[in-house]
Motif scaffolding. Structure first.
Motif, mmCIF file in Angstrom:
data_model
loop_
_atom_site.group_PDB
_atom_site.id
_atom_site.type_symbol
_atom_site.label_atom_id
_atom_site.label_comp_id
_atom_site.label_asym_id
_atom_site.label_seq_id
_atom_site.Cartn_x
_atom_site.Cartn_y
_atom_site.Cartn_z
ATOM 1 N N TRP A 151 3.127 8.745 -1.341
ATOM 2 C CA TRP A 151 2.560 7.983 -0.219
ATOM 3 C C TRP A 151 1.604 8.857 0.577
ATOM 4 O O TRP A 151 0.492 8.424 0.907
ATOM 5 N N LYS A 152 2.012 10.074 0.879
ATOM 6 C CA LYS A 152 1.200 10.961 1.710
ATOM 7 C C LYS A 152 -0.125 11.293 1.045
ATOM 8 O O LYS A 152 -1.190 11.254 1.671
ATOM 9 N N GLU A 153 -0.065 11.592 -0.260
ATOM 10 C CA GLU A 153 -1.300 11.926 -0.977
ATOM 11 C C GLU A 153 -2.229 10.725 -1.097
ATOM 12 O O GLU A 153 -3.448 10.837 -0.922
ATOM 13 N N LEU A 154 -1.654 9.556 -1.398
ATOM 14 C CA LEU A 154 -2.482 8.351 -1.517
ATOM 15 C C LEU A 154 -3.088 7.952 -0.177
ATOM 16 O O LEU A 154 -4.237 7.515 -0.114
ATOM 17 N N ARG A 155 -2.311 8.119 0.864
ATOM 18 C CA ARG A 155 -2.820 7.827 2.200
ATOM 19 C C ARG A 155 -4.060 8.666 2.496
ATOM 20 O O ARG A 155 -5.054 8.165 3.026
ATOM 21 N N ASN A 156 -4.008 9.936 2.149
ATOM 22 C CA ASN A 156 -5.165 10.809 2.359
ATOM 23 C C ASN A 156 -6.351 10.367 1.521
ATOM 24 O O ASN A 156 -7.503 10.444 1.963
ATOM 25 N N LYS A 157 -6.076 9.891 0.308
ATOM 26 C CA LYS A 157 -7.163 9.411 -0.566
ATOM 27 C C LYS A 157 -7.876 8.215 0.052
ATOM 28 O O LYS A 157 -9.112 8.135 0.048
ATOM 29 N N PHE A 158 -7.089 7.275 0.571
ATOM 30 C CA PHE A 158 -7.705 6.109 1.212
ATOM 31 C C PHE A 158 -8.543 6.533 2.411
ATOM 32 O O PHE A 158 -9.659 6.048 2.615
ATOM 33 N N TYR A 159 -8.010 7.442 3.203
ATOM 34 C CA TYR A 159 -8.726 7.915 4.389
ATOM 35 C C TYR A 159 -10.025 8.609 3.994
ATOM 36 O O TYR A 159 -11.091 8.355 4.586
ATOM 37 N N GLU A 160 -9.962 9.480 3.002
ATOM 38 C CA GLU A 160 -11.147 10.228 2.571
ATOM 39 C C GLU A 160 -12.247 9.321 2.039
ATOM 40 O O GLU A 160 -13.432 9.650 2.117
ATOM 41 N N ASN A 161 -11.860 8.170 1.521
ATOM 42 C CA ASN A 161 -12.839 7.251 0.940
ATOM 43 C C ASN A 161 -13.220 6.110 1.887
ATOM 44 O O ASN A 161 -13.829 5.125 1.460
ATOM 45 N N GLY A 162 -12.872 6.256 3.156
ATOM 46 C CA GLY A 162 -13.355 5.320 4.163
ATOM 47 C C GLY A 162 -12.570 4.038 4.320
ATOM 48 O O GLY A 162 -13.035 3.110 4.999
ATOM 49 N N TYR A 163 -11.389 3.956 3.721
ATOM 50 C CA TYR A 163 -10.562 2.759 3.882
ATOM 51 C C TYR A 163 -9.677 2.902 5.114
ATOM 52 O O TYR A 163 -9.141 3.973 5.397
ATOM 53 N N GLY A 177 -1.410 9.996 -14.829
ATOM 54 C CA GLY A 177 -1.000 11.395 -14.850
ATOM 55 C C GLY A 177 -1.181 12.113 -13.530
ATOM 56 O O GLY A 177 -0.531 13.134 -13.294
ATOM 57 N N THR A 178 -2.054 11.586 -12.666
ATOM 58 C CA THR A 178 -2.323 12.241 -11.376
ATOM 59 C C THR A 178 -2.402 11.202 -10.263
ATOM 60 O O THR A 178 -2.583 10.006 -10.515
ATOM 61 N N VAL A 179 -2.296 11.689 -9.022
ATOM 62 C CA VAL A 179 -2.419 10.798 -7.873
ATOM 63 C C VAL A 179 -3.827 10.217 -7.794
ATOM 64 O O VAL A 179 -4.017 9.066 -7.406
ATOM 65 N N SER A 180 -4.828 10.995 -8.183
ATOM 66 C CA SER A 180 -6.202 10.496 -8.184
ATOM 67 C C SER A 180 -6.339 9.302 -9.124
ATOM 68 O O SER A 180 -7.031 8.327 -8.812
ATOM 69 N N GLU A 181 -5.661 9.372 -10.275
ATOM 70 C CA GLU A 181 -5.694 8.245 -11.203
ATOM 71 C C GLU A 181 -4.973 7.028 -10.605
ATOM 72 O O GLU A 181 -5.411 5.891 -10.782
ATOM 73 N N VAL A 182 -3.859 7.282 -9.911
ATOM 74 C CA VAL A 182 -3.129 6.203 -9.245
ATOM 75 C C VAL A 182 -4.040 5.522 -8.228
ATOM 76 O O VAL A 182 -4.131 4.293 -8.168
ATOM 77 N N TYR A 183 -4.710 6.338 -7.422
ATOM 78 C CA TYR A 183 -5.621 5.797 -6.411
ATOM 79 C C TYR A 183 -6.706 4.938 -7.061
ATOM 80 O O TYR A 183 -6.953 3.806 -6.630
ATOM 81 N N GLY A 184 -7.344 5.448 -8.109
ATOM 82 C CA GLY A 184 -8.404 4.697 -8.778
ATOM 83 C C GLY A 184 -7.909 3.395 -9.359
ATOM 84 O O GLY A 184 -8.587 2.358 -9.277
ATOM 85 N N CYS A 185 -6.716 3.433 -9.913
ATOM 86 C CA CYS A 185 -6.126 2.229 -10.505
ATOM 87 C C CYS A 185 -5.854 1.170 -9.440
ATOM 88 O O CYS A 185 -6.165 -0.010 -9.635
ATOM 89 N N ILE A 186 -5.305 1.598 -8.316
ATOM 90 C CA ILE A 186 -4.986 0.653 -7.243
ATOM 91 C C ILE A 186 -6.261 0.048 -6.655
ATOM 92 O O ILE A 186 -6.328 -1.158 -6.397
ATOM 93 N N VAL A 187 -7.268 0.867 -6.453
ATOM 94 C CA VAL A 187 -8.538 0.365 -5.915
ATOM 95 C C VAL A 187 -9.142 -0.665 -6.858
ATOM 96 O O VAL A 187 -9.605 -1.735 -6.441
ATOM 97 N N ASP A 188 -9.135 -0.354 -8.145
ATOM 98 C CA ASP A 188 -9.681 -1.294 -9.150
ATOM 99 C C ASP A 188 -8.879 -2.576 -9.193
ATOM 100 O O ASP A 188 -9.425 -3.684 -9.321
ATOM 101 N N LEU A 189 -7.559 -2.440 -9.059
ATOM 102 C CA LEU A 189 -6.668 -3.582 -9.227
ATOM 103 C C LEU A 189 -6.658 -4.503 -7.998
ATOM 104 O O LEU A 189 -6.656 -5.733 -8.130
ATOM 105 N N LEU A 190 -6.675 -3.899 -6.804
ATOM 106 C CA LEU A 190 -6.408 -4.694 -5.600
ATOM 107 C C LEU A 190 -7.561 -4.819 -4.631
ATOM 108 O O LEU A 190 -7.733 -5.852 -3.998
ATOM 109 N N ILE A 191 -8.337 -3.738 -4.483
ATOM 110 C CA ILE A 191 -9.280 -3.686 -3.365
ATOM 111 C C ILE A 191 -10.694 -4.060 -3.767
ATOM 112 O O ILE A 191 -11.387 -4.809 -3.077
#
Length: 372
Positions: free
Chosen positions: A259-271, A356-370
């Motif tokens: 959660w913490k890492e993904l939260r930072n990813k969203f913040y860094e990308n302007g969400y 395999g990585t949190v970055s991949e998780v982030y990309g997958c979620i963005v593609d899937l939902l956002i």
């Protein structure tokens, strides 16, 4: 005695000719005095002033306009409150409130400063019966409307309520059927607040140096009815008719590092994200127990409530596993993220992904939902 009404402005001043009125507004972060207030229209603030003036006369009403088209910013409200602290004002009437947790924290700090200076706050609770601010803050005289038909106009009572301080639990009644010939339906929570403001003003008129606890005792001694009905401010969530378009992503507590890492990813990308967690992990996290009880599972009411209150691009939930044991989980959340056997798993109603990585998780979620 000066009483501030922070609202949407007071017009039809002739209706309040038993008291002197000064008009102000927040303009670009500055409290500015207004001189031309002869516009002929009914406002929420004018009705509050009218109710107040029916209970006590000969006061000076300080009209501070912060609302425009039923909207106001927390910064303008805080600006008005800070300005009041230096104007020899005795009471501030706020016939409104916010459900936003972060706004509530900012308001509470300002309120305690005002109380320390001997300025008292009266505020209306939220009509949805959810915890709102400032009415639920310590030291604030919070007011609900009587629904027992036992109180007459300008009367008040008391009904204790869980989750609230004793001074938050006053109940009052007033009804404005018409205003300058215009039919009204003014008998809600917001028009109950100036009733209590008026009675506190009468108390301070006689004994101007009373402390908050003394005012509370005198109000309790002046209760009109000991038995009455009023809605309890018990609801943590409410069924609110609102289209839910914000993605809901859930993590269990044991995976809070994801959660913490993904939260930072969203913040860094302007969400713009809002996180709801079991634990107060940092100052930007909203405690989930504000909206669900300790052992309560997630529900549509919870989702509709947070969607109503918070403006976000994505909601992140870091919660106990038990909260996710819902029969129709995909009606409540869009994605559940877990970490199993050295890989990240993303579950949704229609599919399952492994990353395999949190970055991949982030990309997958963005593609899937956002970025649909």
């Amino acid at each position: 005695m000066k009483i501030a009404i922070i609202d949407d402005g007071i017009y039809y001043a002739g209706k309040l000719n038993k008291s002197h009125i000064s008009h102000f507004a927040i303009q670009k972060g500055i409290v500015t005095e207004l001189y031309d207030c002869d516009e002929t229209r009914v406002t929420h603030g004018a009705i509050c002033g009218y109710i107040l003036n029916n209970i006590i006369q000969g006061i000076e009403i300080i009209d501070i306009k912060i609302f425009e088209q039923n909207k106001a910013s927390i910064d303008d409200l805080l600006c008005a409150m800070q300005w009041c602290s230096g104007q020899n004002i005795s009471i501030i009437n706020m016939s409104f409130g916010t459900l936003n947790y972060f706004d509530g924290k900012r308001l509470n700090k300002a309120i305690q400063s005002l109380i320390h200076k001997g300025i008292y706050i009266v505020a209306a609770h939220n009509n949805l019966n959810l915890i709102s601010y400032p009415a639920s803050c310590k030291g604030v005289f919070g007011v609900r409307s009587d629904n027992s038909n036992m109180l007459k106009r300008g009367e008040y009572g008391y009904k204790a309520c869980d989750y609230l301080y004793p001074e938050n639990c006053f109940v009052a009644y007033d009804k404005v059927d018409s205003f300058y010939g215009i039919p009204m339906n003014g008998n809600g929570y917001s028009f109950a607040a100036p009733v209590i403001t008026g009675h506190i003003a009468k108390i301070l008129w006689e004994e101007p140096n009373l402390k908050l606890e003394d005012i509370y005792k005198k109000l309790m001694n002046g209760i009109s009815q000991q038995v009455m009905r009023a809605d309890n401010i018990l609801k943590k969530s409410s069924e609110i008719k609102k289209n839910i378009e914000v993605p809901i992503i859930a993590f269990t507590i044991e995976h809070y590092s994801i959660w913490k890492e993904l939260r930072n990813k969203f913040y860094e990308n302007g969400y713009l994200e809002e996180s709801f967690c079991e634990m107060a992990l940092d100052k930007k996290v909203i405690p989930i127990d504000l909206y669900v009880s300790e052992n309560e599972k997630l529900s549509k009411d919870f989702i509709s409530t947070i969607s109503y209150i918070y403006d976000a691009d994505v909601f992140l939930l870091c919660i106990n596993k038990e909260r996710l044991k819902v029969k129709k989980i995909w009606e409540v959340v869009d994605v559940v993220v877990e970490y199993n056997k050295r890989e990240y798993c993303i579950y949704s109603e229609e599919c399952k992904f492994k990353c395999g990585t949190v970055s991949e998780v982030y990309g997958c979620i963005v593609d899937l939902l956002i970025e649909q």
